[in-house]
Design a protein around this motif. Structure first.
Motif, short mmCIF file in Angstrom:
data_model
loop_
_atom_site.label_atom_id
_atom_site.label_comp_id
_atom_site.label_asym_id
_atom_site.label_seq_id
_atom_site.Cartn_x
_atom_site.Cartn_y
_atom_site.Cartn_z
N SER A 14 3.65 1.73 -3.06
CA SER A 14 2.77 2.71 -2.43
C SER A 14 1.30 2.37 -2.66
CB SER A 14 3.05 4.12 -2.99
OG SER A 14 4.42 4.42 -2.83
N LEU A 15 0.98 1.87 -3.85
CA LEU A 15 -0.40 1.45 -4.14
C LEU A 15 -0.80 0.27 -3.26
CD1 LEU A 15 -0.88 1.59 -8.02
CD2 LEU A 15 -1.83 3.10 -6.28
N ILE A 16 0.13 -0.67 -3.06
CA ILE A 16 -0.14 -1.82 -2.18
C ILE A 16 -0.44 -1.29 -0.77
CG2 ILE A 16 0.87 -3.88 -1.10
CD1 ILE A 16 2.64 -4.12 -3.68
N GLY A 17 0.37 -0.32 -0.32
CA GLY A 17 0.15 0.27 1.00
C GLY A 17 -1.19 0.99 1.08
N PHE A 18 -1.54 1.71 0.02
CA PHE A 18 -2.80 2.45 -0.04
C PHE A 18 -3.97 1.47 0.07
CE2 PHE A 18 -5.68 5.35 -2.74
CZ PHE A 18 -6.01 6.12 -1.64
N ALA A 19 -3.86 0.33 -0.64
CA ALA A 19 -4.91 -0.70 -0.58
C ALA A 19 -5.02 -1.24 0.85
CB ALA A 19 -4.61 -1.83 -1.56
N ALA A 20 -3.88 -1.44 1.50
CA ALA A 20 -3.89 -1.97 2.87
C ALA A 20 -4.58 -0.98 3.83
CB ALA A 20 -2.46 -2.24 3.35
N VAL A 21 -4.31 0.31 3.65
CA VAL A 21 -4.92 1.34 4.51
C VAL A 21 -6.44 1.39 4.29
CG1 VAL A 21 -5.02 3.81 4.99
CG2 VAL A 21 -2.81 2.70 4.64
N LEU A 22 -6.85 1.31 3.02
CA LEU A 22 -8.29 1.37 2.72
C LEU A 22 -9.02 0.15 3.27
CD1 LEU A 22 -8.46 2.80 -0.93
CD2 LEU A 22 -8.85 3.99 1.24
N LEU A 23 -8.40 -1.03 3.17
CA LEU A 23 -9.06 -2.24 3.68
C LEU A 23 -9.23 -2.15 5.19
CD1 LEU A 23 -10.22 -4.89 2.46
CD2 LEU A 23 -8.16 -6.04 3.28
N MET A 24 -8.26 -1.53 5.87
CA MET A 24 -8.38 -1.34 7.31
C MET A 24 -9.45 -0.28 7.63
SD MET A 24 -7.41 -2.40 10.25
CE MET A 24 -5.91 -3.34 9.98
N ALA A 25 -9.43 0.82 6.88
CA ALA A 25 -10.36 1.92 7.15
C ALA A 25 -11.81 1.51 6.89
CB ALA A 25 -10.00 3.14 6.28
N PHE A 26 -12.06 0.78 5.82
CA PHE A 26 -13.43 0.43 5.44
C PHE A 26 -13.91 -0.88 6.08
CE2 PHE A 26 -13.08 2.88 1.15
CZ PHE A 26 -13.20 4.07 1.85
N HIS A 27 -13.01 -1.89 6.10
CA HIS A 27 -13.43 -3.23 6.53
C HIS A 27 -12.79 -3.66 7.85
CE1 HIS A 27 -15.35 -4.10 2.57
NE2 HIS A 27 -14.48 -3.20 2.17
N GLY A 28 -11.81 -2.91 8.34
CA GLY A 28 -11.16 -3.27 9.60
C GLY A 28 -10.34 -4.54 9.48
N ARG A 29 -9.81 -4.80 8.27
CA ARG A 29 -9.10 -6.05 8.03
C ARG A 29 -7.66 -5.81 7.59
NH1 ARG A 29 -11.61 -10.94 9.46
NH2 ARG A 29 -13.85 -10.64 9.33
N ILE A 30 -6.80 -6.76 7.96
CA ILE A 30 -5.42 -6.80 7.49
C ILE A 30 -5.41 -7.26 6.03
CG2 ILE A 30 -3.26 -8.12 7.74
CD1 ILE A 30 -3.55 -6.31 10.07
N ALA A 31 -4.67 -6.54 5.17
CA ALA A 31 -4.61 -6.92 3.75
C ALA A 31 -3.53 -7.97 3.54
CB ALA A 31 -4.34 -5.69 2.88
N GLY A 32 -3.73 -9.13 4.15
CA GLY A 32 -2.78 -10.23 3.99
C GLY A 32 -3.38 -11.29 3.09
N MET A 33 -2.69 -11.65 2.02
CA MET A 33 -3.25 -12.62 1.07
C MET A 33 -3.49 -13.97 1.75
SD MET A 33 -4.51 -12.77 -1.85
CE MET A 33 -3.98 -11.51 -3.02
N THR A 34 -2.61 -14.36 2.67
CA THR A 34 -2.79 -15.64 3.37
C THR A 34 -4.10 -15.67 4.14
OG1 THR A 34 -0.42 -15.92 3.62
CG2 THR A 34 -1.81 -17.15 5.14
N GLY A 35 -4.35 -14.63 4.94
CA GLY A 35 -5.57 -14.59 5.74
C GLY A 35 -6.81 -14.53 4.88
#
Lengths: 143, 147
Positions: A14-35
């Protein structure tokens, strides 16, 4: 054997998901380690600042948890060093050409119901299951 | 400055999730994939929790016109299934099965101070750099020919 940890794993996920949502909301980015990593190796992307900051946070987190709470984060690796190098190179090349890994395709892409991410995730999960079966049950482990 | 600090905090959150979930532990990862042996289903709960929260969060976030700190969302637009996607993913799975580290797990594992994580992550970053240079030089080569 490793201990079955459904609640801790659910909380961590859930924390990983929360981080992914925040990165999209603030930075407009996919939280993918590869990218995120891909922009930090040559030829460099111009937007390395947020990428480097995200990575620094990701590396610092486990160290801070251990220092602040004393919680022993389980870690057990039995892979010989030469195989770690081989595995690392293979993973790096694979995720680059596959355009993502567990975080980018498996979490962010599947959450958007992206057909590419669903196919990629099914492919690498199947490939990992097959690899583990061959190494552990046919070859009897790596040496 | 706020962008950098924000990315740092989000990275901390991501690393905390990875560390608590067990994704940074190669033994746990390999046991998740070992149906014929010491199967540990924990990582299904990581994926489940992450997917539910992300799908719900994205649903609301992507209703906005723009993200908070950037002029636009950077979303992959492609929907085609091509050979690099399939072959690259299959190759990734091979490496994940060898060492038990995926990129998102390996980077936070470095913070545990374990040599294995540093060896793997170093090789993985070299692999990404090699692949990126190869694609870049191929593209440059093709452009020079076309030109």
């Amino acid at each position: 054997m490793t201990e079955f940890t459904p609640l801790l794993s659910l909380a961590g996920g859930s924390l990983i998901g929360f981080a992914a949502v925040l990165l999209m909301a603030f930075h407009g980015r996919i939280a993918g380690m590869t990218g995120i990593l891909s922009g930090l190796v040559p030829p460099f992307s111009h937007d390395w600042g947020w990428r480097a900051a995200f990575l620094l946070g990701a590396v610092a987190a486990p160290a801070l948890i251990v220092a602040a709470t004393g919680f022993a984060i389980p870690f057990d690796s039995a892979t010989p060093a030469p195989w770690l190098v081989v595995g690392g190179l293979i993973v790096g090349i694979g995720v680059y050409f596959g355009s993502g890994c567990t975080s980018g395709h498996g979490v962010c892409g599947m959450a958007r119901l992206s057909p590419r991410s669903i196919i990629a995730t099914l492919t690498f999960m199947a490939s990992t299951v097959a690899t583990v079966f061959v190494i552990r049950h046919l070859l009897g482990g790596l040496s | 400055m706020i962008r950098i600090l924000s990315a740092l905090m989000i990275g901390l959150l991501f690393g905390t999730g990875i560390a608590l979930s067990g994704m940074a532990n190669p033994a746990k990862v390999l046991n998740f994939f070992d149906f014929a042996g010491t199967w540990d289903p924990s990582l299904a709960f990581v994926m489940g929790g992450a997917l539910i929260v992300t799908a719900l969060g994205y649903f609301f976030v992507l209703k906005r016109q723009t993200p908070l700190f950037e002029p636009q969302f950077h979303l992959p637009a492609r929907r085609d299934i091509d050979l690099p996607l399939i072959a690259g993913s299959a190759i990734f799975g091979l490496g994940w099965g060898i060492a038990g580290f995926c990129p998102g797990g390996a980077i936070p594992a470095m913070g545990l101070g374990q040599a294995d994580a540093w060896i793997f992550a170093g090789a993985m970053i070299a692999g990404i750099a090699l692949a990126r240079l190869a694609r870049h030089s191929l593209a440059t080569h093709a452009a020079a020919r076309a030109g």
